[in-house]
Scaffold this active site. Structure first.
Site, short mmCIF file in Angstrom:
data_model
loop_
_atom_site.label_atom_id
_atom_site.label_comp_id
_atom_site.label_asym_id
_atom_site.label_seq_id
_atom_site.Cartn_x
_atom_site.Cartn_y
_atom_site.Cartn_z
N LYS A 1 66.18 6.71 85.38
CA LYS A 1 64.74 7.04 85.38
C LYS A 1 64.20 6.98 83.95
CE LYS A 1 65.41 10.09 89.30
NZ LYS A 1 66.84 10.40 89.30
N LYS B 1 72.28 22.99 93.62
CA LYS B 1 72.46 21.62 93.12
C LYS B 1 73.80 21.62 92.41
CE LYS B 1 70.17 18.20 90.20
NZ LYS B 1 69.08 17.98 89.23
N ASP C 1 71.22 17.41 75.62
CA ASP C 1 71.06 17.33 77.08
C ASP C 1 71.44 15.93 77.57
OD1 ASP C 1 70.38 17.54 79.71
OD2 ASP C 1 68.34 18.28 79.40
N GLU D 1 74.74 10.49 98.31
CA GLU D 1 74.62 11.85 97.76
C GLU D 1 73.71 12.70 98.62
OE1 GLU D 1 71.49 12.72 95.28
OE2 GLU D 1 71.52 10.79 94.24
N ASP E 1 76.56 12.84 84.87
CA ASP E 1 76.77 11.56 85.56
C ASP E 1 77.45 10.55 84.65
OD1 ASP E 1 75.26 12.79 87.50
OD2 ASP E 1 73.56 11.41 87.40
#
Length: 307
Positions: free
Chosen positions: A163, A90, A142, A28, A146
């Site tokens: 994460k 982004k 939220d 990426e 992905d």
């Protein structure tokens, strides 16, 4: 491949490798533009490409440059994205069409890297960590794109887990609902990016690149449309103390809330804050886990190319 490839430029090196059935690993570009400061971002990106070559595969760093979808960047293009940094859009799935139509640049997230890799015929992708269900998602909704992409695009994603700024339990539930197998590479526990442990289990433990390749090959042969998530723990010597990182995350999450940070600004804000709170240790860990994932992805892609 489909008719979308009129928007796609595959580099000569990547195109030759794909035509000959050799191993290719997608990378990426958000990590270059938004993940690290310049010049560390460019240095890390080029090192990752070298690690992939050393482990028997061809790297294909993916981005959008001047409205063109790129599978395989030149050193100059990587340097360009690194210098432009956060000035690059982004780009998630929702952004692709507008950026292409406007002829703009975009750094690809896990989602868009998967889309473009699949378009180009690349089956394996190495990244740092994936997005997931954010803490408090039961009220904010939220949830990273992905996860949705993993449910519908057949690419293997090798990462260091999600994460721990996220709600890991809900992230696993969401993946299960979308039929995405979560594999622990040499581990039965979901790694949590900076640390090797999260307290959550994975669906399956697989210990070799050959066995990872066999599982993904079977999925492709059966025509399953979902991706496969391989979670590869950060090497022991770079793993951070869970309490230290936990305290930094709690503080960063509280500050984000206070400042009203939300949406696509959340993760870059939290990562920058955690880097400050850990005196830069988190950035070092981030770089090492990406290198580690690149090794596993390249070896797996090489094994997959033989099947």
């Amino acid at each position: 491949m489909n008719n979308l490839n009129k928007y796609l430029d595959v580099s000569p090196e990547v195109a030759a490798a794909l035509a000959e059935g050799r191993a290719v690993v997608a990378l990426e570009s958000t990590i270059i533009s938004h993940g690290m400061p310049y010049p560390q971002n460019v240095e890390t990106a080029l090192n990752v490409e070298n690690i992939i070559r050393e482990n028997g595969a061809v790297p294909a760093t993916i981005a959008i440059i001047g409205g063109r979808l790129k599978a395989g960047l030149s050193k100059e293009e990587i340097e360009y994205l690194g210098k432009k940094g956060q000035g690059v859009n982004k780009a998630s799935r929702r952004d692709l069409a507008v950026l292409v139509a406007r002829g703009e640049d975009g750094a690809t997230t896990v989602t868009t890297t998967m889309i473009i890799a699949h378009m180009a015929g690349i089956k394996v992708f190495a990244t740092g960590g994936i997005g997931g269900v954010h803490r408090g998602a039961e009220t904010t909704m939220d949830i990273s794109a992905d996860l949705e992409e993993l449910g519908q695009t057949p690419v293997m994603v090798v990462c260091a887990g999600a994460k721990s700024i996220l709600d890991l339990g809900l992230t696993l539930e969401y993946l299960e609902t979308h039929g995405v197998p979560v594999i622990g590479y040499g581990t039965e526990e979901l790694p949590a990016f900076y640390t090797r442990k999260s307290g959550f289990g994975v669906d399956y433990r697989i210990d070799t690149p050959e066995d990872l390749a066999a599982a993904f090959h079977a999925s492709r042969e059966m025509g399953l449309k979902s991706g496969m998530l391989v979670t590869n723990p950060i090497p022991e010597e770079y793993s951070m103390d869970a309490d230290v990182i936990g305290a930094a995350i709690e503080k960063a999450v509280a500050e984000a809330k206070e400042q009203g940070i939300h949406g696509k600004a959340t993760t870059p804000f939290l990562l920058a804050k955690i880097k400050d709170l850990t005196g830069g240790d988190s950035l070092d860990s981030n770089i090492q886990l990406v290198y580690n994932n690149a090794r596993v992805a390249a070896k797996t892609a090489a094994a997959l190319a033989k099947l």
